[in-house]
Every structure is written in structure tokens, then in C-alpha cells.
Design a protein around this motif. Sequence first.
Motif, mmCIF file in Angstrom:
data_model
loop_
_atom_site.group_PDB
_atom_site.id
_atom_site.type_symbol
_atom_site.label_atom_id
_atom_site.label_comp_id
_atom_site.label_asym_id
_atom_site.label_seq_id
_atom_site.Cartn_x
_atom_site.Cartn_y
_atom_site.Cartn_z
ATOM 1 N N SER A 96 0.807 -1.220 0.000
ATOM 2 C CA SER A 96 0.000 0.000 0.000
ATOM 3 C C SER A 96 0.842 1.273 0.000
ATOM 4 C CB SER A 96 -0.956 0.016 1.217
ATOM 5 O OG SER A 96 -1.906 1.057 1.097
ATOM 6 N N PRO A 97 1.748 1.431 -0.987
ATOM 7 C CA PRO A 97 2.526 2.679 -1.075
ATOM 8 C C PRO A 97 1.636 3.843 -1.471
ATOM 9 C CG PRO A 97 2.854 1.363 -3.039
ATOM 10 C CD PRO A 97 2.047 0.508 -2.098
ATOM 11 N N ASP A 98 2.029 5.044 -1.076
ATOM 12 C CA ASP A 98 1.281 6.245 -1.457
ATOM 13 C C ASP A 98 1.566 6.640 -2.893
ATOM 14 O OD1 ASP A 98 0.135 7.249 1.301
ATOM 15 O OD2 ASP A 98 2.187 6.598 1.649
ATOM 16 N N LEU A 107 4.724 11.561 -16.664
ATOM 17 C CA LEU A 107 5.324 10.521 -17.476
ATOM 18 C C LEU A 107 5.364 9.160 -16.807
ATOM 19 C CD1 LEU A 107 6.874 10.029 -20.181
ATOM 20 C CD2 LEU A 107 8.978 10.506 -18.907
ATOM 21 N N ASP A 108 5.692 9.106 -15.518
ATOM 22 C CA ASP A 108 6.033 7.815 -14.926
ATOM 23 C C ASP A 108 5.673 7.660 -13.452
ATOM 24 O OD1 ASP A 108 7.926 9.591 -13.908
ATOM 25 O OD2 ASP A 108 9.524 8.875 -15.239
ATOM 26 N N HIS A 109 4.868 8.566 -12.893
ATOM 27 C CA HIS A 109 4.492 8.467 -11.488
ATOM 28 C C HIS A 109 3.008 8.134 -11.344
ATOM 29 C CE1 HIS A 109 8.418 9.978 -10.562
ATOM 30 N NE2 HIS A 109 8.145 10.256 -9.312
ATOM 31 N N PHE A 110 2.686 7.508 -10.223
ATOM 32 C CA PHE A 110 1.307 7.162 -9.900
ATOM 33 C C PHE A 110 1.120 7.428 -8.411
ATOM 34 C CE2 PHE A 110 2.708 4.832 -13.523
ATOM 35 C CZ PHE A 110 1.617 4.811 -14.387
ATOM 36 N N ALA A 111 -0.032 7.985 -8.055
ATOM 37 C CA ALA A 111 -0.253 8.358 -6.658
ATOM 38 C C ALA A 111 -1.685 8.056 -6.253
ATOM 39 C CB ALA A 111 0.032 9.851 -6.454
#
Length: 472
Positions: free
Chosen positions: A250-252, A304-308
Motif C-alpha cells: 500500500s505505497p502512497d 510521465l512515470d508516477h502514480f499516486a
Amino acid sequence: MSTITDVPTPAATVAPTDNVQLATTELLEKYDGRVPRYTSYPTAPHFSDRVTPGVYAHWLRDLPEGAPLSLYLHVPFCDSLCWFCGCNTTVVNRPEPVARYVDLLLQEIDMVARTIGDRRAVSQIHLGGGSPTILNAEQVHRVFTRLRHNFDLRSDAEVAVEIDPRGLSEEVIAAFAEAGLSRASIGVQDINPKVQDAINRIQSHETTTRCVELLRKHGVNKLNLDLMYGLPYQGIDDLHETVRQNLELSPDRVAVFGYAHVPWMKKHQKLIPEDALPGTEERWQQYREAAGWLVGAGYWPIGLDHFAKPTDSMAQALREGWLHRNFQGYTTDQAPALLGLGASAIGKTPQGYTQNHRDVPNYAAAIKDSQLPTVKGVAIGTDDAMRSDAIEQVMCFMTVDVGEVAERHGADPSVFDNAIEQLREMEQDGLLRITGGRVTVLESGRPLLRTVSSVFDAYLESTQQRRHASAV
């Protein structure tokens, strides 16, 4: 697979959908050129020795009064070398080089603070490397004691560190937590043993899980995980299992970086078997599938490459239009100046970019000579600031109104006419939409954000492109 709708304005609310047409492999190959990552503009190849320690000292003394600062501390050491690595780092197997380096870093902190002339507020501290967790608990304490002596660390400041969980002790985690650590970025890459062996990064999932548990035990609850695609021997099933198992933590935030194979710049990458690397079509499929799994799990794509997670501050910054991009990648940092500390560290003030000596011996020589260890940089001109603004809008929000950008910087919108014309073919290929002066990258074009941004780059020349990694 779920994807994400277009983002017509920086403050738009983003929500999952299933009806977006994805780019074809043919289009990706057509536009998959070698372009910068645009973590700065002008980009690092344009830094020169015209920015001297004296110039940087002048910039420090002229920092905006009352505005908070952001600090980046670079620790250029690891206890083993990952063959995919593009960072400035050296393998050390003895404690003495690290101890000597910490002494130098403390002296630079003092020197920078004296040059500024007053005790400035700090809103963010980021430690990168290398492996900052190679420091022992006593060294962590010394660094943060010196930072607090010289700067006013705000109570709501974000303190972040990049973590290599292999061999990390609870004592070091506790020391960082006591120092105010609020966010940790944990390197994972891929969990398949064959892939790990090919990149010299042996790390069990149990090691990662233990690191996460210890961080949370000590009150560090904002966690980022760094994964990679495009690695040797990496398949879709491997990547799926990597994403699945790590989402259980469960990373932020999750970063899914594409491996940049540049052995002409990073000699150790020659140890990676090139015939085991996926091609453009395979890389695109890996990126697309990983993004789909993350979006399906409720994460929002960031640039481009992050998810939150939607509750994370990075998703909030995307919604509200204050997301930024710097040498650490996508960031919520809003400070007008980022001061780089340590060997090779890059900083930015309103006047321009600076970089310290890359190698520790020259960095040490400058410090021992009571000089700021600045070796190069670049001043930001009026046109640079305008183009940087346009590039950041594209990289962060997938949209830019070039007329608004030009007006904000006192220029005629026609300055971007050539850039718009260069994008017409991508519009015809269904990768973006041009409406008047607004360019909106469609979801199909997300992997090509760097390519779109490159049309606003006044410095980019084909002769320099070999320095950069492929866009996809």
C-alpha cells in the motif's frame, strides 16, 4: 485495462475510464527519439564553467527574502553497484570515506548558510544518492543537527530520503525518523531473481517488506516505491507480479521508470546483456500494462512515470495545478530555490542552475580551500524561463496554452509558432490535440511527453541527442 482521461486544464479532476485509444507500436517507434528527461531547462548538457563559485555566491545573497528554501543533499556512495544505475555514485566497502565525506558536507552546509547571510526557513529536504542510508545513525544525527543549526526547518517541512533496503538497520531508520523523516522512497526495480541477477540488484520481496514495516513502526507513513520496466529478461508476467506484490504494501506513490540504456555514458551498463533487453514494442507493452494495473488499483497517473493515491499530495498538486518537476522528478515542492549540497548536487535559484564538482576529490579540495564547490551551471534568461514554463506544463499536466505562457513572460505568442507546426504531425497521428494556442497531449501520447516537450527546446540539436535515452 483502465486508463486515464485527458487533462484539459492543470486543475482538472482526473478519473479512470476505459475508452481511450492507445498509440500503436508503429507510432511509438516513429517518435521514439533520444530526448532529454526535462528535469531542468536549459538541460544539464548546457551547463558551463561560466557559473563560478563567485556567481553562485552572488545568487545566494540575492535569494528572495522571506521565501522558504528547499535542500537536496547528495550522498555519492553505495556498498554495491547496480548495473542499471545512471546516478553519480561510487562503491565503498570501508566506513572511512563516508565519514570523511560527512565532515565535508557539514562544512558546505555552514559555508552556504554563511553566504546567504541569515537563517532561512526550509520547507523540504531530500536526501538522494547513491544510497543515503549508507550513513550510520550518528552521521544522520550530525547532518540534521547541522541543518537545524543553520536553517529554520518548518514544522510542516517534508523530509524525504531514498532508501536501499538491503542491509538497512533499524537503528538507521530510527535515526532518520528522529531527525524528522516524513517520506521514504524505496528502490525495488523488479522481484524476478533472473532480472535481479542481470542488473546486479539482488533484493528479496521480504527485504522490501521488512523495510516498509520498520519505517511504519517508527512513524514514517508516506512511502514511495520505485519500479522499472525495460530491464534485461523482464517479461510482462514478471512485471505484473512485481506490481501485484508491491501494491500489497500500500505505497502512497509508485514510480515506474523506463530503464535508460546509455553504456556510452555509464560504462558499467556494458555488463548488461543488450540482447536480453526488450525492444520498443515490448517496452511499450510493459509500460502500458504496468500503468493499467496501477490505475486499476486506484492510483492516478502523474505525468510521465508516477502514480499516486488520490489522497496523496502529488495527486492534489495535479488537481490544483501546482505540481512541479525538478532533478528529483515530479515534486510538490513550491520553494523558489532548491540548494544542492554534496558532490555532483544540482541546485536552482531564480537566477539559474548550479552543479557541484562531480568527483569527491575535487569537491573536497574546494571545501578545504573554503570555496563553494560549484563547478558549472547556467543562467536562466527570459526566453529560457518562458520555454521552461511551457515544458513543465506539458511534462506535469499534459497540456499548455502557449499564448498564456508567452503573455506571462512578456513575449509575443508567435514565438511558439514553429513549435506548434512541429506538433501538427503528432496531432494527425492522434497523439495530441491543438486548439488555437493550446496543446493537449492525449492519453495515447503520454509515453511521448518528452518528445512533445522537445519542440519547445531551443537548444536541442540532433548532434547532441546521442547523450539522451530513448523517449519510450
